[in-house]
Design a protein around this motif. Sequence first.
Motif, mmCIF file in Angstrom:
data_model
loop_
_atom_site.group_PDB
_atom_site.id
_atom_site.type_symbol
_atom_site.label_atom_id
_atom_site.label_comp_id
_atom_site.label_asym_id
_atom_site.label_seq_id
_atom_site.Cartn_x
_atom_site.Cartn_y
_atom_site.Cartn_z
ATOM 1 N N THR A 6 -13.872 -0.659 3.602
ATOM 2 C CA THR A 6 -13.164 -0.456 4.863
ATOM 3 C C THR A 6 -11.683 -0.799 4.712
ATOM 4 O O THR A 6 -10.814 -0.074 5.207
ATOM 5 C CB THR A 6 -13.795 -1.324 5.972
ATOM 6 O OG1 THR A 6 -15.181 -1.017 6.055
ATOM 7 C CG2 THR A 6 -13.129 -1.079 7.294
ATOM 8 N N TYR A 8 -9.954 -0.632 1.972
ATOM 9 C CA TYR A 8 -9.380 0.446 1.166
ATOM 10 C C TYR A 8 -9.085 1.664 2.030
ATOM 11 O O TYR A 8 -8.018 2.267 1.940
ATOM 12 C CB TYR A 8 -10.333 0.812 0.024
ATOM 13 C CG TYR A 8 -9.880 1.990 -0.788
ATOM 14 C CD1 TYR A 8 -8.852 1.855 -1.714
ATOM 15 C CD2 TYR A 8 -10.467 3.237 -0.634
ATOM 16 C CE1 TYR A 8 -8.423 2.937 -2.462
ATOM 17 C CE2 TYR A 8 -10.048 4.323 -1.377
ATOM 18 C CZ TYR A 8 -9.021 4.171 -2.286
ATOM 19 O OH TYR A 8 -8.602 5.237 -3.014
ATOM 20 N N LEU A 9 -10.030 2.054 2.883
ATOM 21 C CA LEU A 9 -9.825 3.215 3.749
ATOM 22 C C LEU A 9 -8.682 2.992 4.726
ATOM 23 O O LEU A 9 -7.878 3.898 4.975
ATOM 24 C CB LEU A 9 -11.113 3.552 4.498
ATOM 25 C CG LEU A 9 -12.223 4.179 3.664
ATOM 26 C CD1 LEU A 9 -13.478 4.365 4.519
ATOM 27 C CD2 LEU A 9 -11.772 5.514 3.109
ATOM 28 N N ALA A 11 -6.077 0.928 4.335
ATOM 29 C CA ALA A 11 -4.819 0.905 3.581
ATOM 30 C C ALA A 11 -4.420 2.310 3.144
ATOM 31 O O ALA A 11 -3.244 2.694 3.228
ATOM 32 C CB ALA A 11 -4.952 -0.008 2.374
ATOM 33 N N THR A 12 -5.382 3.102 2.690
ATOM 34 C CA THR A 12 -5.093 4.474 2.280
ATOM 35 C C THR A 12 -4.645 5.315 3.466
ATOM 36 O O THR A 12 -3.687 6.092 3.368
ATOM 37 C CB THR A 12 -6.325 5.117 1.612
ATOM 38 O OG1 THR A 12 -6.735 4.299 0.515
ATOM 39 C CG2 THR A 12 -6.025 6.511 1.117
ATOM 40 N N GLY A 13 -5.297 5.157 4.584
ATOM 41 C CA GLY A 13 -4.906 5.891 5.794
ATOM 42 C C GLY A 13 -3.508 5.523 6.243
ATOM 43 O O GLY A 13 -2.717 6.394 6.632
ATOM 44 N N ALA A 15 -1.073 4.375 4.333
ATOM 45 C CA ALA A 15 -0.125 4.935 3.364
ATOM 46 C C ALA A 15 0.068 6.429 3.589
ATOM 47 O O ALA A 15 1.192 6.941 3.499
ATOM 48 C CB ALA A 15 -0.603 4.664 1.943
ATOM 49 N N LEU A 16 -1.003 7.140 3.890
ATOM 50 C CA LEU A 16 -0.890 8.580 4.156
ATOM 51 C C LEU A 16 -0.084 8.852 5.419
ATOM 52 O O LEU A 16 0.724 9.784 5.466
ATOM 53 C CB LEU A 16 -2.268 9.208 4.251
ATOM 54 C CG LEU A 16 -3.034 9.343 2.938
ATOM 55 C CD1 LEU A 16 -4.456 9.830 3.194
ATOM 56 C CD2 LEU A 16 -2.316 10.298 2.013
#
Length: 97
Positions: A6, A8-9, A11-13, A15-16
């Motif tokens: 969660t 990771y998701l 943080a990735t979201g 950043a996007l």
Amino acid sequence: MVDFGTVYLVATGAALLLALGVGLRVLVGIFRDGRERSRKRREGEIDRYTEDPVYDRDPPDPDADGGTPSTCPQCGAENESEFTYCHECAAPLGPGG
């Protein structure tokens, strides 16, 4: 307990979304610059077609250095004056050609 999937998701979201925001600002700037250039062309402030110093040049003259074709001492093939080695047998042409 913290679920790393969660985190990771999220943080990735984030950043996007940040990258999308930066990309949109750049695209808006490009669009505004294009509109401004179009307005200047319509009003005659800048020429419609301007000369491009890179693409509007004459092609280079192959004999501009004044050199003459050199003959290979090994095989006798004619080579351009700027060649260091023969294009037929790869023998060195030497300083005199």
